[in-house]
Scaffold this active site. Structure first.
Site, PDB file in Angstrom:
ATOM      1  N   LYS A 107       0.828  -1.210   0.000  1.00 33.85           N
ATOM      2  CA  LYS A 107       0.000   0.000   0.000  1.00 33.85           C
ATOM      3  C   LYS A 107       0.864   1.263   0.000  1.00 33.85           C
ATOM      4  CE  LYS A 107      -2.900  -3.077   0.046  1.00 33.85           C
ATOM      5  NZ  LYS A 107      -3.431  -3.512  -1.258  1.00 33.85           N
TER       6      LYS A 107
ATOM      7  N   GLU B 298      -3.091   7.648   7.770  1.00 38.24           N
ATOM      8  CA  GLU B 298      -4.005   8.454   6.945  1.00 38.24           C
ATOM      9  C   GLU B 298      -4.955   9.217   7.859  1.00 38.24           C
ATOM     10  OE1 GLU B 298      -6.261   6.014   4.286  1.00 38.24           O
ATOM     11  OE2 GLU B 298      -4.536   5.501   3.056  1.00 38.24           O
TER      12      GLU B 298
ATOM     13  N   HIS C 162     -15.803  -5.705   6.722  1.00 37.03           N
ATOM     14  CA  HIS C 162     -14.970  -5.648   5.524  1.00 37.03           C
ATOM     15  C   HIS C 162     -15.315  -6.720   4.511  1.00 37.03           C
ATOM     16  CE1 HIS C 162     -12.953  -2.539   7.598  1.00 37.03           C
ATOM     17  NE2 HIS C 162     -12.525  -3.343   8.552  1.00 37.03           N
TER      18      HIS C 162
ATOM     19  N   ARG D 144      -7.472  -8.129  -9.813  1.00 35.19           N
ATOM     20  CA  ARG D 144      -8.146  -9.372 -10.188  1.00 35.19           C
ATOM     21  C   ARG D 144      -9.536  -9.054 -10.742  1.00 35.19           C
ATOM     22  NH1 ARG D 144      -8.936  -8.578  -4.610  1.00 35.19           N
ATOM     23  NH2 ARG D 144     -11.157  -8.246  -4.201  1.00 35.19           N
TER      24      ARG D 144
HETATM   25  C1  MV4 Z   1     -10.310   4.100   5.830  1.00 35.00           C
HETATM   26  C2  MV4 Z   1     -11.495   4.525   6.459  1.00 35.00           C
HETATM   27  C3  MV4 Z   1     -11.563   5.819   6.878  1.00 35.00           C
HETATM   28  N1  MV4 Z   1     -10.512   6.650   6.709  1.00 35.00           N
HETATM   29  N2  MV4 Z   1      -9.296   4.973   5.693  1.00 35.00           N
HETATM   30  C4  MV4 Z   1     -11.432  -0.504   5.425  1.00 35.00           C
HETATM   31  C5  MV4 Z   1     -10.950  -1.513   4.460  1.00 35.00           C
HETATM   32  C6  MV4 Z   1      -9.746  -0.943   3.852  1.00 35.00           C
HETATM   33  N3  MV4 Z   1      -9.698  -1.276   2.467  1.00 35.00           N
HETATM   34  C7  MV4 Z   1      -9.846   0.521   4.073  1.00 35.00           C
HETATM   35  N4  MV4 Z   1     -10.874   0.728   5.027  1.00 35.00           N
HETATM   36  C8  MV4 Z   1     -11.147   1.967   5.510  1.00 35.00           C
HETATM   37  N5  MV4 Z   1     -10.160   2.870   5.366  1.00 35.00           N
HETATM   38  C9  MV4 Z   1      -9.414   6.205   6.120  1.00 35.00           C
HETATM   39  N6  MV4 Z   1      -8.382   7.039   5.977  1.00 35.00           N
HETATM   40  C10 MV4 Z   1     -12.537   3.614   6.580  1.00 35.00           C
HETATM   41  C11 MV4 Z   1     -12.363   2.323   6.109  1.00 35.00           C
HETATM   42  C12 MV4 Z   1     -13.478   1.449   6.280  1.00 35.00           C
HETATM   43  C13 MV4 Z   1     -14.143   0.902   5.185  1.00 35.00           C
HETATM   44  C14 MV4 Z   1     -13.736   1.141   3.888  1.00 35.00           C
HETATM   45  C15 MV4 Z   1     -14.388   0.593   2.822  1.00 35.00           C
HETATM   46  C16 MV4 Z   1     -15.482  -0.218   3.047  1.00 35.00           C
HETATM   47  C17 MV4 Z   1     -15.911  -0.490   4.320  1.00 35.00           C
HETATM   48  C18 MV4 Z   1     -15.247   0.067   5.413  1.00 35.00           C
HETATM   49  C19 MV4 Z   1     -15.693  -0.213   6.695  1.00 35.00           C
HETATM   50  C20 MV4 Z   1     -15.018   0.311   7.756  1.00 35.00           C
HETATM   51  C21 MV4 Z   1     -13.917   1.144   7.553  1.00 35.00           C
END
Ligand code: MV4
Length: 506
Positions: free
Chosen positions: A116, A199, A234, A291
Site C-alpha cells: 500500500k 491516513e 470488511h 483481479r
Molecule cells: C479508511 C477509512 C476511513 N478513513 N481509511 C477498510 C478496508 C480498507 N480497504 C480501508 N478501510 C477503511 N479505510 C481512512 N483514511 C474507513 C475504512 C473502512 C471501510 C472502507 C471501505 C469499506 C468499508 C469500510 C468499513 C469500515 C472502515
C-alpha cells in the site's frame, strides 16, 4: 486464441469462467480438491484434475500442483478467478516462467499494488488524489508529528494489509502509542511485515470502486463505478451500479483518475480501483484490486460487456475492441452475495447438504451459482454460494425485481443470508440511496420488528384457548386470575415460560 485454459479456482467463479470458455470455443480444465469432487465446476469442465486435500494450501493455493496440471493438460493459459492465487505475484511470475499465460496483470504490477505504501508513492507522483497522510511507513515519533499536522482522528494501516486487516483508528494523541504498537505487531504477525503508515480518518465514507480494462498495447478504459458500501466486517454483502451519488461528471472524473492509476502501474487486463468517498463527495484513491472481482456482473449488466471474454482476449494479445467513447452505461444493476451463513446466529457459517433448491428467474434476473440440489456445502472455503443479480431500467425497478426474486429463492437444508437481503431491500434509507459503510451495522443494531406481534390478534386467541384449557385441567394454576388475559408486557414472558414448563410436565 488459446485452445485450452486451466481454471485455478472453484465455486461460482469457476463456473462463470467455464461458461466463457465454452462460449468462446476454448477447451477448459478444472481442478478440484478432495471435498470438491462432486462440485458444479467439475461437471461444467471438459477435463478435471484432482489436486489433493481440502486445505487450500494443499490444493487451490498450491502453485506447484497448479502448474503441474497445466503441463499435463497442455493448457496454454490459467485464469485464477478471485481469492486463492489470483493476487499472488509469485504465481503470476511462475506462470510466465513456465510459458503459461496468466490471465491477469504482470507480477510487477501486482507487486506494486500489494504494497500500500509503494502504491501510494507511485500514485502521489502520478497526481492521483490520496487521503492526506504518509506515503511510507513511519516510526512512532514521525507518526505523532504527522498526526498532529493532518489532525485527529487518524487511521493506522499496515503497508502489507488491505481489506481492513491491520487497521487501527486513533481518536486522540493519547491513544497513538498503544495503537501504533498494536498495529505493528498485528501486521508483523499477519504479513511478516510490520510497516505501518498513517491516513487522516474519513468519517462514514462510501466505498466506490471503478472497473478498468487495459490491453497490452497501451489502451486503458473505465467501465463505470460500483457502489460497495453495504459491507459487514470488511466483507461486501450487496453491490450496485451506478452509485446513487455518482452522476456523469463525477463518473468521468473518477474514471479518468482510475485510468491514470492503471497506467502509472503499467497495469494490464481487468482491475478495480477503490476509492473512499467522503460526505462532500470528495474521492480518494484507496487501493487497487488486481483481479476479476466477485461483483463484476453488475458492471457487465450496465455496460453489456462480457468481462471474462475480454480478459481472455486481452491475455491472448488482442486489442480492446472499443474505445472509451463507445462505453455506454444503461439501466441499473444490483447484486446480493448469497452466503451459507446464519444471520440469526452472528453470521456463523452453515455448511451441510442442500435438500431443496428453488431458484428465481424471470425478467431482469441473473444468477451466478456454484450450488445444486443434493450438493453438500463444504466448510473448508469461503461460504459464498451464489450471486443473485437484478437488472432494470432504473434503481427502483431493479430493487422491485430483486425483492421479487428473493421471495422466489428457497435454499433448504442449510441457513443462508437471504432473509437479510429481504430486510435490506425493505429499508427506507436504502431505498433512498442513503448508504455508507456504516449502513449494515446500523441496520443490524436495530431489532427486527417482531413478526409474531404483527398478528397478535390470532396469537392472543390461541393463547386464551391454552390458558382456558390449562385452567380447567390444573385447577386454576399456573395462570393467576388477576393476570389472566390482560397481562402486562413485562410479566407476559414469565407467564409463557411457566405455561411451557407446565406443558412439558404433563
Ligand atoms: C479508511 C477509512 C476511513 N478513513 N481509511 C477498510 C478496508 C480498507 N480497504 C480501508 N478501510 C477503511 N479505510 C481512512 N483514511 C474507513 C475504512 C473502512 C471501510 C472502507 C471501505 C469499506 C468499508 C469500510 C468499513 C469500515 C472502515
Amino acid at each position: 486464441m488459446f485452445k485450452k485454459i486451466l481454471i485455478a479456482n472453484r465455486g461460482e467463479i469457476a463456473v462463470r469462467i467455464l461458461r466463457a470458455c465454452r462460449e468462446m470455443g476454448i477447451a477448459s480444465v478444472a481442478v478440484y480438491s478432495d471435498v470438491d469432487r462432486t462440485s458444479l465446476h467439475v461437471r461444467h469442465a471438459d477435463e478435471a484434475y484432482p489436486i489433493g486435500a481440502a486445505t487450500a494450501s494443499e490444493s487451490y493455493l498450491n502453485i506447484g500442483k497448479m502448474l503441474d496440471v497445466a503441463r499435463r493438460s497442455r493448457a496454454e493459459a490459467i485464469h485464477p478467478g478471485y481469492g486463492f492465487l489470483s493476487e499472488n505475484p509469485q504465481f503470476a511470475q511462475a506462470c510466465a516462467d513456465a510459458g503459461v499465460k496468466f490471465i491477469g496483470p504482470t507480477a510487477a504490477a501486482m507487486e506494486m499494488m500489494g504494497s500500500k505504501t509503494r502504491a501510494r508513492q507511485a500514485m502521489q507522483a502520478a497526481g492521483v488524489p490520496l487521503v492526506p497522510g504518509s506515503a511510507r511507513g513511519l516510526e512512532l515519533g514521525e507518526m505523532a508529528r504527522l498526526a498532529g499536522e493532518v489532525g485527529y482522528p487518524v487511521m493506522l494501516k499496515a503497508a502489507a494489509g488491505g481489506g481492513g486487516k491491520g487497521m487501527r483508528l486513533v481518536r486522540s494523541a493519547g491513544e497513538l502509542e498503544s495503537a501504533f504498537q498494536a498495529a505493528r505487531s498485528e501486521a508483523e504477525r499477519a504479513f511478516g511485515d510490520g510497516e505501518v503508515y498513517l491516513e487522516k480518518f474519513i468519517e462514514n465514507p462510501r466505498h466506490i470502486e471503478m472497473q478498468v480494462l487495459a490491453d497490452e498495447h497501451g489502451q486503458t478504459v473505465y467501465l463505470g463505478e460500483r457502489e460497495c458500501s453495504i459491507q459487514r466486517r470488511h466483507q461486501k454483502v450487496l453491490e450496485e451500479s451506478p452509485s446513487p451519488i455518482v452522476g456523469p461528471e463525477m463518473r468521468r472524473q473518477m474514471g479518468e483518475v482510475a485510468v491514470r492509476v492503471a497506467q502509472a502501474a503499467g497495469y494490464t487486463n481487468a482491475g478495480t480501483v477503490e476509492f473512499l468517498v467522503d460526505q462532500q463527495k470528495n474521492f480518494y484513491f484507496l487501493e487497487m484490486n488486481t483481479r476479476l472481482q466477485v461483483e463484476h456482473p453488475v458492471t457487465e449488466l450496465i455496460t453489456g460487456l462480457d468481462l471474462v471474454h475480454l480478459q481472455v482476449r486481452i491475455a491472448a494479445g488482442e486489442r480492446l475492441p472499443f474505445a472509451q467513447n463507445d462505453v455506454l452505461i444503461r439501466g441499473h444493476a444490483m447484486e446480493c452475495r448469497i452466503y451459507a451463513e446464519d444471520p440469526d446466529n452472528n453470521f456463523f457459517p452453515s455448511p451441510g447438504r442442500i435438500t431443496l433448491l428453488l431458484t428465481p428467474a424471470g425478467p431482469g434476473i441473473r444468477r451466478d451459482s456454484g450450488m445444486y440440489e443434493g450438493w453438500t456445502v463444504p466448510l473448508d472455503y469461503d461460504p459464498l454460494l451464489a450471486k443473485l443479480i437484478a437488472y432494470g431500467t432504473d434503481r427502483q425497478q431493479t430493487i422491485m425485481r430483486l425483492r421479487r426474486a428473493l421471495h422466489e429463492y428457497f435454499v433448504g437444508g442449510i441457513k443462508t443470508n437471504i432473509p437479510l437481503f429481504r430486510r435490506i431491500l425493505r429499508d427506507p434509507e436504502f431505498a433512498a440511496g442513503k448508504i455508507d459503510t456504516g449502513f449494515l451495522e446500523r441496520l443490524l443494531a436495530r431489532p427486527e420488528a417482531d413478526p409474531v406481534r404483527k398478528d397478535h390478534g390470532p396469537v392472543a386467541a390461541v393463547a386464551a384457548g391454552i390458558f382456558a384449557l390449562l385452567d380447567s385441567s390444573t385447577g386454576g394454576s399456573p395462570v393467576s386470575p388477576a393476570r389472566n388475559g390482560a397481562s402486562a408486557g413485562a410479566t407476559q414472558g414469565a407467564t409463557w415460560k411457566q405455561v411451557a414448563r407446565q406443558e412439558a410436565r404433563r
